[in-house]
Design an enzyme around this catalytic site. Structure first.
Site, PDB file in Angstrom:
ATOM      1  N   HIS A   1      -2.808   6.234   5.015  1.00  0.00           N
ATOM      2  CA  HIS A   1      -3.236   5.290   4.466  1.00  0.00           C
ATOM      3  C   HIS A   1      -4.607   4.836   5.228  1.00  0.00           C
ATOM      4  O   HIS A   1      -4.653   4.749   6.200  1.00  0.00           O
ATOM      5  CB  HIS A   1      -2.178   3.993   4.415  1.00  0.00           C
ATOM      6  CG  HIS A   1      -2.749   2.920   3.847  1.00  0.00           C
ATOM      7  ND1 HIS A   1      -3.659   2.946   2.815  1.00  0.00           N
ATOM      8  CD2 HIS A   1      -2.586   1.641   4.289  1.00  0.00           C
ATOM      9  CE1 HIS A   1      -4.097   1.498   2.507  1.00  0.00           C
ATOM     10  NE2 HIS A   1      -3.339   0.748   3.561  1.00  0.00           N
TER      11      HIS A   1
ATOM     12  N   ASN B   1     -10.381   0.104   2.085  1.00  0.00           N
ATOM     13  CA  ASN B   1      -8.917   0.146   2.011  1.00  0.00           C
ATOM     14  C   ASN B   1      -8.645   0.090   0.503  1.00  0.00           C
ATOM     15  O   ASN B   1      -8.903  -0.904   0.091  1.00  0.00           O
ATOM     16  CB  ASN B   1      -8.158  -0.711   2.718  1.00  0.00           C
ATOM     17  CG  ASN B   1      -6.770  -0.729   2.799  1.00  0.00           C
ATOM     18  OD1 ASN B   1      -6.160  -0.149   1.966  1.00  0.00           O
ATOM     19  ND2 ASN B   1      -6.074  -1.532   3.668  1.00  0.00           N
TER      20      ASN B   1
ATOM     21  N   CYS C   1       0.772  -1.170  -0.028  1.00  0.00           N
ATOM     22  CA  CYS C   1      -0.076   0.169  -0.069  1.00  0.00           C
ATOM     23  C   CYS C   1       0.754   1.270   0.028  1.00  0.00           C
ATOM     24  O   CYS C   1       0.503   2.266  -0.421  1.00  0.00           O
ATOM     25  CB  CYS C   1      -1.012  -0.068   1.129  1.00  0.00           C
ATOM     26  SG  CYS C   1      -2.042  -1.477   1.398  1.00  0.00           S
TER      27      CYS C   1
HETATM   28  O1  UT7 Z   1      -3.514  -1.992   3.773  1.00  0.00           O
HETATM   29  C1  UT7 Z   1      -2.550  -2.827   4.276  1.00  0.00           C
HETATM   30  C2  UT7 Z   1      -2.126  -2.723   5.802  1.00  0.00           C
HETATM   31  N1  UT7 Z   1      -3.437  -3.496   6.478  1.00  0.00           N
HETATM   32  C3  UT7 Z   1      -3.789  -2.933   7.492  1.00  0.00           C
HETATM   33  O2  UT7 Z   1      -3.277  -2.116   8.188  1.00  0.00           O
HETATM   34  C4  UT7 Z   1      -4.624  -3.585   8.342  1.00  0.00           C
HETATM   35  C5  UT7 Z   1      -4.284  -3.666   9.666  1.00  0.00           C
HETATM   36  N2  UT7 Z   1      -5.227  -4.734  10.705  1.00  0.00           N
HETATM   37  C6  UT7 Z   1      -6.221  -4.370  10.970  1.00  0.00           C
HETATM   38  O3  UT7 Z   1      -6.703  -3.066  10.614  1.00  0.00           O
HETATM   39  C7  UT7 Z   1      -7.229  -5.132  12.155  1.00  0.00           C
HETATM   40  O4  UT7 Z   1      -6.078  -5.971  12.394  1.00  0.00           O
HETATM   41  C8  UT7 Z   1      -8.345  -5.991  11.431  1.00  0.00           C
HETATM   42  C9  UT7 Z   1      -9.365  -4.966  10.944  1.00  0.00           C
HETATM   43  C10 UT7 Z   1      -7.945  -6.598  10.131  1.00  0.00           C
HETATM   44  C11 UT7 Z   1      -8.738  -6.923  12.449  1.00  0.00           C
HETATM   45  O5  UT7 Z   1      -9.127  -6.454  13.399  1.00  0.00           O
HETATM   46  P1  UT7 Z   1      -8.534  -6.771  14.858  1.00  0.00           P
HETATM   47  O6  UT7 Z   1      -9.180  -5.999  16.016  1.00  0.00           O
HETATM   48  O7  UT7 Z   1      -7.144  -6.973  14.855  1.00  0.00           O
HETATM   49  O8  UT7 Z   1      -9.095  -8.398  15.096  1.00  0.00           O
HETATM   50  P2  UT7 Z   1      -8.476  -9.644  15.047  1.00  0.00           P
HETATM   51  O9  UT7 Z   1      -7.807 -10.269  13.778  1.00  0.00           O
HETATM   52  O10 UT7 Z   1      -7.534  -9.772  16.296  1.00  0.00           O
HETATM   53  O11 UT7 Z   1      -9.661 -10.864  15.207  1.00  0.00           O
HETATM   54  C12 UT7 Z   1     -10.823 -10.401  16.375  1.00  0.00           C
HETATM   55  C13 UT7 Z   1     -11.844 -11.563  16.193  1.00  0.00           C
HETATM   56  C14 UT7 Z   1     -11.459 -12.836  15.843  1.00  0.00           C
HETATM   57  O12 UT7 Z   1     -12.342 -13.781  16.477  1.00  0.00           O
HETATM   58  P3  UT7 Z   1     -12.025 -14.711  17.849  1.00  0.00           P
HETATM   59  O13 UT7 Z   1     -10.613 -15.458  17.328  1.00  0.00           O
HETATM   60  O14 UT7 Z   1     -11.647 -13.615  18.701  1.00  0.00           O
HETATM   61  O15 UT7 Z   1     -13.209 -15.392  18.110  1.00  0.00           O
HETATM   62  C15 UT7 Z   1     -11.773 -13.033  14.395  1.00  0.00           C
HETATM   63  O16 UT7 Z   1     -11.691 -14.071  13.862  1.00  0.00           O
HETATM   64  O17 UT7 Z   1     -12.754 -11.126  15.161  1.00  0.00           O
HETATM   65  C16 UT7 Z   1     -13.032 -12.071  14.245  1.00  0.00           C
HETATM   66  N3  UT7 Z   1     -12.966 -11.630  13.025  1.00  0.00           N
HETATM   67  C17 UT7 Z   1     -14.348 -11.062  12.331  1.00  0.00           C
HETATM   68  N4  UT7 Z   1     -15.359 -10.990  13.075  1.00  0.00           N
HETATM   69  C18 UT7 Z   1     -16.569 -10.854  12.343  1.00  0.00           C
HETATM   70  C19 UT7 Z   1     -12.002 -11.318  11.952  1.00  0.00           C
HETATM   71  N5  UT7 Z   1     -12.875 -10.588  10.736  1.00  0.00           N
HETATM   72  C20 UT7 Z   1     -14.107 -10.500  11.012  1.00  0.00           C
HETATM   73  C21 UT7 Z   1     -15.231 -10.116  10.307  1.00  0.00           C
HETATM   74  N6  UT7 Z   1     -16.357 -10.207  11.082  1.00  0.00           N
HETATM   75  N7  UT7 Z   1     -15.271  -9.722   9.151  1.00  0.00           N
END
Ligand code: UT7
Length: 332
Positions: free
Chosen positions: A259, A289, A118
């Site tokens: 970004h 994004n 990105c």
């Molecule tokens: O552009 C390139 C650079 N990319 C970025 O900068 C992305 C950076 N990361 C993020 O923005 C965040 O990490 C995300 C938005 C991708 C994810 O948020 P998070 O607060 O880090 O969530 P997580 O990955 O720790 O997941 C928390 C929970 C998980 O469930 P359990 O294991 O706690 O039961 C995931 O399975 O949320 C679950 N989860 C979802 N639930 C509903 C992950 N994706 C989803 C979803 N809907 N779409």
């Protein structure tokens, strides 16, 4: 020191192109196990634009470039170089740049793609400014363009809810006497973290095979939470030292163009810099994004809406696959 020296360089025009089709969080909740509430609370995204089947990155890029040339009042024959920040080229070769060059009829221009996650558009912008500043080029089109939607796994809720398609272009050239233009840039890579965001198969390391298709390896993979932590750890000290080395104080910056990956990242990083999060222009609610296109689209929108005007000082910063990150400071 990350300062540009030599000929002063200014942003002479900007252009935007977004595909028409919209995909809402509610639409996504019918495709994967997710909800509008989760996506809005964890990311800030409500809706994103998605390209039609067969609508290519080069088409979006060329439309944005035509709009940038029109806004600058400069003809395609005056363009010396076209640099396209993209992670979703139509094909790995030819690149998007040469196709845009042909559509524009930019007969004197070189053209290539810059693939740096990105951060690719910030890398491309730094290269464009350097090329003009040194005297090598006079007018450069820099484009951020993505059609990531065909590269997303629409069964993977960890990635498919995050991204949108779109393109924006800048036309750069020598600055008028009264303008300061581009001030400084610093772009970095930490390749030891290359496995955080990847597109595993289809090239040299994992040539396409029935196994790679069955394993869904021809889609974007991201360790989202690890990326989140990486960015929150790296960006605040990097931006602090970038400002110091650019002879800028946080109070000098009118607006931050981040970004657009996650509202929590934008607000968290700015809080760590003791900067009011209201100083960041945010559009990820209606675009998601858009990867390498995101910072250019954000600047274009902020200018169009009058949030930014001539004389304002902007720091644009991005991060992404590689891992890469970077920042560029300029006065409009
Ligand atoms: O552009 C390139 C650079 N990319 C970025 O900068 C992305 C950076 N990361 C993020 O923005 C965040 O990490 C995300 C938005 C991708 C994810 O948020 P998070 O607060 O880090 O969530 P997580 O990955 O720790 O997941 C928390 C929970 C998980 O469930 P359990 O294991 O706690 O039961 C995931 O399975 O949320 C679950 N989860 C979802 N639930 C509903 C992950 N994706 C989803 C979803 N809907 N779409």
């Amino acid at each position: 020191m990350p300062l540009f020296t030599g000929r002063k360089v200014a942003l002479l025009g900007t252009g935007l192109f977004l595909p028409e089709k919209l995909l809402t969080n509610d639409d996504l909740s019918k495709m994967v196990e997710t909800s509008d509430a989760w996506i809005r609370e964890r990311t800030g995204i409500k809706v994103r634009h998605i390209a039609d089947d067969g609508q290519l990155t080069s088409e979006l890029a060329a439309c944005a470039a035509q709009n940038a040339l029109a806004s600058a009042g400069i003809g395609a024959d005056a363009v010396d170089m076209i640099l396209v920040g993209t992670n979703s080229p139509d094909t790995i070769f030819p690149g998007v740049g040469p196709k845009v060059q042909a559509v524009l009829g930019a007969s004197r221009a070189g053209a290539c793609d810059v693939q740096a996650g990105c951060t690719g558009s910030v890398y491309a912008l730094a290269m464009a400014v350097s090329g003009i500043s040194s005297g090598l080029w006079r007018h450069v089109l820099v484009i951020g363009a993505e059609v990531l939607s065909p590269l997303l796994d629409w069964e993977d809720r960890n990635t498919c809810v995050l991204f949108g398609d779109g393109a924006s272009a800048f036309l750069l050239g020598p600055a008028p006497e009264d303008k300061r233009g581009f001030i400084a840039a610093d772009v970095r890579a930490e390749g030891e973290f290359h496995d955080l965001i990847s597109f595993p198969a289809g090239l040299v390391e994992r040539p396409a095979s029935s196994e790679t298709v069955a394993a869904r390896e021809h889609y974007v993979k991201m360790k989202g939470n690890d990326v989140f932590k990486f960015v929150n750890r790296k960006l605040p000290p990097f931006l602090k030292s970038f400002l110091v080395e650019s002879n800028l104080k946080p109070a000098d910056v009118t607006n931050w163009i981040f970004h657009q990956a996650n509202l929590r990242i934008i607000e968290g990083v700015l809080r760590r810099l003791d900067v009011d999060p209201a100083k960041a222009y945010v559009n990820l609610d209606h675009l998601g994004n858009t990867s390498a296109a995101s910072v250019f689209i954000a600047l274009h929108e902020a200018m169009e809406q009058g949030v930014l005007k001539g004389g304002d000082l902007v720091v644009m910063t991005s991060f992404g696959a590689g891992m890469t990150y970077g920042a560029i400071a300029f006065e409009l």
